[in-house]
Design a protein around this motif. Structure first.
Motif, short mmCIF file in Angstrom:
data_model
loop_
_atom_site.label_atom_id
_atom_site.label_comp_id
_atom_site.label_asym_id
_atom_site.label_seq_id
_atom_site.Cartn_x
_atom_site.Cartn_y
_atom_site.Cartn_z
N GLN A 114 3.02 8.68 -0.58
CA GLN A 114 2.36 8.56 -1.88
C GLN A 114 0.98 7.97 -1.67
O GLN A 114 0.83 6.88 -1.11
N LEU A 115 -0.02 8.72 -2.12
CA LEU A 115 -1.40 8.29 -1.91
C LEU A 115 -1.64 6.90 -2.49
O LEU A 115 -2.28 6.06 -1.85
N ILE A 116 -1.07 6.65 -3.68
CA ILE A 116 -1.34 5.37 -4.34
C ILE A 116 -0.85 4.20 -3.48
O ILE A 116 -1.49 3.15 -3.40
N VAL A 117 0.27 4.42 -2.76
CA VAL A 117 0.82 3.35 -1.93
C VAL A 117 -0.11 3.03 -0.76
O VAL A 117 -0.48 1.87 -0.54
N ILE A 120 -3.30 1.39 -2.00
CA ILE A 120 -3.15 -0.03 -2.34
C ILE A 120 -3.12 -0.87 -1.07
O ILE A 120 -3.79 -1.91 -0.98
N LEU A 121 -2.38 -0.41 -0.09
CA LEU A 121 -2.30 -1.18 1.16
C LEU A 121 -3.66 -1.26 1.84
O LEU A 121 -4.08 -2.32 2.31
N PHE A 178 -1.34 8.65 4.69
CA PHE A 178 -0.79 9.50 3.64
C PHE A 178 -0.72 10.96 4.09
O PHE A 178 0.32 11.61 3.99
#
Lengths: 250, 177
Positions: A114-117, A120-121, A178
């Protein structure tokens, strides 16, 4: 029979929880796998070291090897000054590694696909670097953008490039992980789908299905490697970025 | 075909690529922050200090054991050196004793040899002397026997015994061969 290679990345809202600023927060399949990662990493790292055995068992050895691996990586990049970031880097490494490995289990979900994950990291790392860099070095932190030994008349050209490369770090940092996870899983799924499609064509198809089957076996081994290597890459890039915050003078 | 296409769509029905569907971002963000912070807390508070402690204790234990082994080795080396030294000393003493004994024995044997040799020389000389005297006596006797024999031969030839002085003078004057 039709198999959609994208379907495995689908988030499913399982349970509505609460509302933040007009956004409904759900318990999703992704959240479930994050919890699985949390539990498994904790179980391995804390559970196997509970006895504090001087002569470690196999599982404790795994924990110790991971720890020493990260400690060595961090020390090589940042020196002893960066060792206070060991818990962070270790957490990051274990989180990404377990996410990647759990994602390889068929029918499971890959959190790091998931790109958002990953964003965020990566942004977390980025902001830690910026904040810690200014915190400990003050304005000397901007020396990061002025490489040593470059003639002064080059600086108007070099400094914007350095600033740009610094600012695009979270992009490359997050997209690398990702995209690797995404592409690997899509490839695996596509070849696995070939097996089922060919097998649907009768006897001849069964023989034909052997080819993509071996392909899947080989790709799976490759993906296992990629899962570990990408976790390592994510961690070592974090170490290198942290080093910029600790020793900005290049 | 239309049915197949409809099936290809994501179950949510938007037909978008799932990782880019922003509607799920808030939930993912909240859960990621939650789990990551929790995991970080566990690692920072429990795991990392504990593993660090285990590794530190192990390396200390190994260092201690190595130091102890080193000490024991030094002691054993010292004992070995002492033993070697004692052995060498004893060997040296034995050598010295052997040397003195050999020398004294050799001296004694030399002396005995010389004494015996001298004695033998003396005896040899005495024997020589006695031989010489006996020979001289014998030689005198030979003259007397020759005179007697000559007197007897002459008496037999001539029928008359010659004077003893004449015979002795004649024997004495025989050309020496």
């Amino acid at each position: 029979m039709h198999i959609d290679p994208i379907e495995q990345f689908q988030i499913r809202n399982l349970l509505p929880l609460f509302n933040i600023g007009g956004h409904q927060i759900f318990f999703t399949n992704s959240a479930a796998y994050m919890l699985v990662i949390l539990v498994l990493v904790s179980a391995l790292v804390i559970g196997t070291t509970a006895r504090r055995a001087v002569i470690p068992g196999r599982l404790q050895s795994i924990t110790e090897l991971s720890y020493e691996f990260m400690a060595t990586t961090l020390r090589n990049s940042t020196g002893t000054a960066g060792m206070k970031f060991l818990p962070f880097v270790f957490t990051l490494f274990m989180f990404v590694l377990f996410s990647n490995l759990i994602g390889l289990i068929p029918y499971s979900f890959t959190v790091t696909s998931q790109l958002i994950v990953t964003v965020i990291l990566a942004l977390l790392v980025f902001f830690i670097v910026v904040i810690y860099g200014f915190w400990t070095n003050g304005w000397r932190f901007v020396k990061l953008f002025v490489p040593k030994g470059v003639p002064v008349y080059f600086l108007p050209m070099i400094v914007p490039i350095e600033v740009m490369s610094f600012l695009t770090r979270p992009v490359s940092h997050s997209v690398r992980l990702f995209a690797n996870m995404l592409a690997g899983h899509i490839t695996l799924q596509v070849f696995a789908a070939f097996i089922i499609m060919l097998a649907g064509y009768g006897i001849l198809g069964w023989f034909g299905a052997v080819l993509p089957f071996f392909m899947v076996v080989i790709l799976f081994a490759l993906e296992l490697l990629v899962a570990c290597v990408q976790a390592y890459v994510f961690a070592i890039l974090t170490c290198i970025y942290l080093n910029d915050a600790i020793h900005p003078g290049h | 075909m239309a049915a197949t296409n409809a099936h290809t769509e994501a179950p949510a029905g938007q037909g978008k690529f799932p990782p880019f569907e922003t509607q799920y971002y808030p939930s993912q963000f909240v859960w990621l922050v939650l789990t990551f912070v929790l995991l970080y807390a566990l690692m920072a508070r429990v795991a990392v200090p504990r593993i660090g402690g285990i590794l530190a204790e192990r390396s200390k234990r190994i260092a201690d054991d190595v130091a102890a082994a080193q000490q024991l080795k030094e002691r054993s080396d010292a004992a070995h050196a002492a033993y070697e030294k004692a052995l060498a000393d004893a060997r040296g003493r034995a050598q010295a004793i052997a040397n003195t004994t050999r020398e004294s024995e050799a001296a004694a044997a030399d002396e005995t040899n010389k004494r015996l040799e001298a004695e033998l020389h003396e005896r040899l000389a005495a024997a020589d002397r006695s031989i010489a005297s006996k020979r001289a006596t014998a030689m005198e006797s030979v003259g007397a026997i020759a005179a007697e024999t000559a007197a007897a031969i002459v008496e037999r030839l001539v029928g008359k015994a010659p004077a003893a002085e004449d015979v002795a003078a004649a024997v004495h004057n025989l050309p020496k061969r």
